[in-house]
Motif scaffolding. Structure first.
Motif, PDB file in Angstrom:
ATOM      1  N   UNK A 186      -6.482   9.349  -0.055  1.00  0.00           N
ATOM      2  CA  UNK A 186      -7.023   7.997  -0.297  1.00  0.00           C
ATOM      3  C   UNK A 186      -5.920   6.937  -0.125  1.00  0.00           C
ATOM      4  N   UNK A 187      -4.950   7.246   0.724  1.00  0.00           N
ATOM      5  CA  UNK A 187      -3.861   6.286   0.948  1.00  0.00           C
ATOM      6  C   UNK A 187      -4.429   4.941   1.423  1.00  0.00           C
ATOM      7  N   UNK A 188      -5.346   4.988   2.403  1.00  0.00           N
ATOM      8  CA  UNK A 188      -5.888   3.731   2.945  1.00  0.00           C
ATOM      9  C   UNK A 188      -6.573   2.889   1.870  1.00  0.00           C
ATOM     10  N   UNK A 189      -7.215   3.576   0.921  1.00  0.00           N
ATOM     11  CA  UNK A 189      -7.958   2.835  -0.115  1.00  0.00           C
ATOM     12  C   UNK A 189      -7.033   2.349  -1.236  1.00  0.00           C
ATOM     13  N   UNK A 190      -5.787   2.835  -1.263  1.00  0.00           N
ATOM     14  CA  UNK A 190      -4.895   2.405  -2.353  1.00  0.00           C
ATOM     15  C   UNK A 190      -3.800   1.436  -1.900  1.00  0.00           C
ATOM     16  N   UNK A 191      -3.505   1.394  -0.581  1.00  0.00           N
ATOM     17  CA  UNK A 191      -2.384   0.533  -0.165  1.00  0.00           C
ATOM     18  C   UNK A 191      -2.573  -0.965  -0.485  1.00  0.00           C
ATOM     19  N   UNK A 192      -3.801  -1.486  -0.583  1.00  0.00           N
ATOM     20  CA  UNK A 192      -3.891  -2.908  -0.963  1.00  0.00           C
ATOM     21  C   UNK A 192      -3.197  -3.223  -2.291  1.00  0.00           C
ATOM     22  N   UNK A 193      -3.129  -2.218  -3.207  1.00  0.00           N
ATOM     23  CA  UNK A 193      -2.421  -2.457  -4.481  1.00  0.00           C
ATOM     24  C   UNK A 193      -0.975  -2.841  -4.239  1.00  0.00           C
ATOM     25  N   UNK A 195      11.550  -7.008   0.259  1.00  0.00           N
ATOM     26  CA  UNK A 195      10.507  -7.216   1.270  1.00  0.00           C
ATOM     27  C   UNK A 195      10.062  -5.905   1.920  1.00  0.00           C
ATOM     28  N   UNK A 196      10.425  -4.751   1.324  1.00  0.00           N
ATOM     29  CA  UNK A 196      10.018  -3.463   1.914  1.00  0.00           C
ATOM     30  C   UNK A 196       9.142  -2.678   0.946  1.00  0.00           C
ATOM     31  N   UNK A 197       8.247  -3.383   0.262  1.00  0.00           N
ATOM     32  CA  UNK A 197       7.379  -2.721  -0.715  1.00  0.00           C
ATOM     33  C   UNK A 197       5.914  -2.987  -0.421  1.00  0.00           C
ATOM     34  N   UNK A 198       5.613  -3.317   0.819  1.00  0.00           N
ATOM     35  CA  UNK A 198       4.225  -3.644   1.163  1.00  0.00           C
ATOM     36  C   UNK A 198       3.413  -2.362   1.331  1.00  0.00           C
ATOM     37  N   UNK A 199       2.118  -2.542   1.541  1.00  0.00           N
ATOM     38  CA  UNK A 199       1.244  -1.403   1.811  1.00  0.00           C
ATOM     39  C   UNK A 199       1.709  -0.632   3.038  1.00  0.00           C
ATOM     40  N   UNK A 200       2.175  -1.385   4.039  1.00  0.00           N
ATOM     41  CA  UNK A 200       2.643  -0.747   5.285  1.00  0.00           C
ATOM     42  C   UNK A 200       3.854   0.154   5.010  1.00  0.00           C
ATOM     43  N   UNK A 201       4.780  -0.339   4.175  1.00  0.00           N
ATOM     44  CA  UNK A 201       5.950   0.476   3.816  1.00  0.00           C
ATOM     45  C   UNK A 201       5.528   1.708   3.028  1.00  0.00           C
ATOM     46  N   UNK A 202       4.592   1.498   2.115  1.00  0.00           N
ATOM     47  CA  UNK A 202       4.094   2.611   1.289  1.00  0.00           C
ATOM     48  C   UNK A 202       3.545   3.713   2.193  1.00  0.00           C
ATOM     49  N   UNK A 203       2.741   3.309   3.147  1.00  0.00           N
ATOM     50  CA  UNK A 203       2.080   4.272   4.034  1.00  0.00           C
ATOM     51  C   UNK A 203       3.098   5.068   4.873  1.00  0.00           C
TER      52      UNK A 203
END
Ligand code: SAM
Length: 289
Positions: free
Chosen positions: A202-209, A261-269
């Motif tokens: 469920x990575x896609x559904x959690x990255x907005x956090x 600046x490296x804690x976004x959803x994209x970085x998480x993924x």
């Protein structure tokens, strides 16, 4: 006088998040939100997203389960939901501040073990042991072995949490903490008597956090810290200089970790994966069979 207690920075962070989340946003849960297509990503929808996560979680409880141990039960909201659904629930809560909230919420509806899971001693046995965003705080072997000990025969282990991916060093440096290495977890559990029933990503559904959190860090927390520092420098230049001198490394570490600046959803993924795993304990075959 109030008795002082030793508290780890991790517990402090969780308790702080619980108080701020509840006060400012009316949040009761301590877990991520689940963002399906169509739910606009903004802070006002975080409460709804957390509700979605709980719905998602409880929808994976297998039929036949009656007793649940909620390990690292946070503020007790998931346990409350499970009790309302008719399950008999016990909680594990090592944090005194969170435990008192759980006691207020659940009263005598659930037994609360106020200790780390690793130290839990009880004769009680459960049909399901649940780790909702708490697995990452416990050593993998300790968590799985203790779970096996506490499960009824053919009981279930349900984990919903962040894991770290195996990525090449060239992918850059990960500054976000949290989560066991997925490959290590899978290697360990493969050698233990557990059968994998479900693995849902469920990575896609959690990255907005992560995007929301990064936004809050950059646009609220950082400006507040900067203003505080400016105030101190203007009003108490010597004290400010001493603080900067003595705590230089710690200040740099905090800025480097949270405001890089490296804690976004994209970085998480790139570095992490958010998974739900459901396992069933495989009963031991009696000798000579
Ligand atoms: C992020 S919160 C998740 C809370 C809740 N399960 C939820 O989904 O909202 C992490 C929880 O793990 C708990 N925890 C941390 N270390 C633990 C340990 N060693 N044993 C049991 N729980 C632990 C914390 O006290 C907290 O309740």
């Amino acid at each position: 006088m109030k008795k002082l207690r030793k508290i780890s920075s991790r517990d402090l962070g969780l308790e702080f998040a619980a108080v701020c989340g509840r006060y400012f946003l009316g949040l009761e849960h301590l877990h991520y939100g689940y963002w399906p297509d169509g739910l606009e990503v903004n802070i006002n929808n975080l409460r709804a997203a957390q509700g979605n996560y709980t719905n998602f979680l409880v929808s994976h409880i297998p039929s036949g389960v009656r007793t649940i141990l909620d390990v690292g039960c946070g503020a007790g909201q998931t346990s409350k939901r499970l009790i309302d659904m008719g399950y008999k629930v016990a909680c594990v809560s090592p944090s005194p501040a969170l435990s008192s909230r759980v006691r207020q919420l659940l009263g005598d509806e659930a037994r609360i073990f106020e200790c780390p899971f690793e130290k839990l001693v009880t004769d009680d046995r459960f049909d399901l042991v649940l780790f909702s965003e708490s697995f990452q705080y416990i050593r993998i072997n300790d968590a799985i072995e203790k779970t096996f000990e506490l499960l009824n025969p053919a009981g279930h282990l349900l984990i919903c949490d962040v894991f770290r991916k195996d990525i090449p060093l060239t992918a850059g440096k990960m500054t976000m903490g949290g989560g066991h290495r997925l490959s290590k977890f899978q290697r360990i559990i493969a050698e233990l008597p557990f059968e994998l029933l479900q693995d849902v990503d469920i990575t896609d559904q959690t990255i907005p956090n992560l995007d929301l959190l990064d936004e809050a860090l950059q646009n609220v927390v950082r400006p507040m810290l900067d203003s505080g520092m400016d105030f101190l420098t203007g009003r108490y230049p010597l004290t400010s200089r001493l603080i900067r001198l003595f705590y230089r490394r710690r200040i740099n570490a905090v800025y480097g970790k949270y405001f890089n600046g490296a804690r976004s959803g994209e970085d998480f993924e790139k570095f992490k994966t958010y998974r739900l795993f459901l396992y069933r304990a495989v009963p031991a075959v009696p000798a000579g069979v």
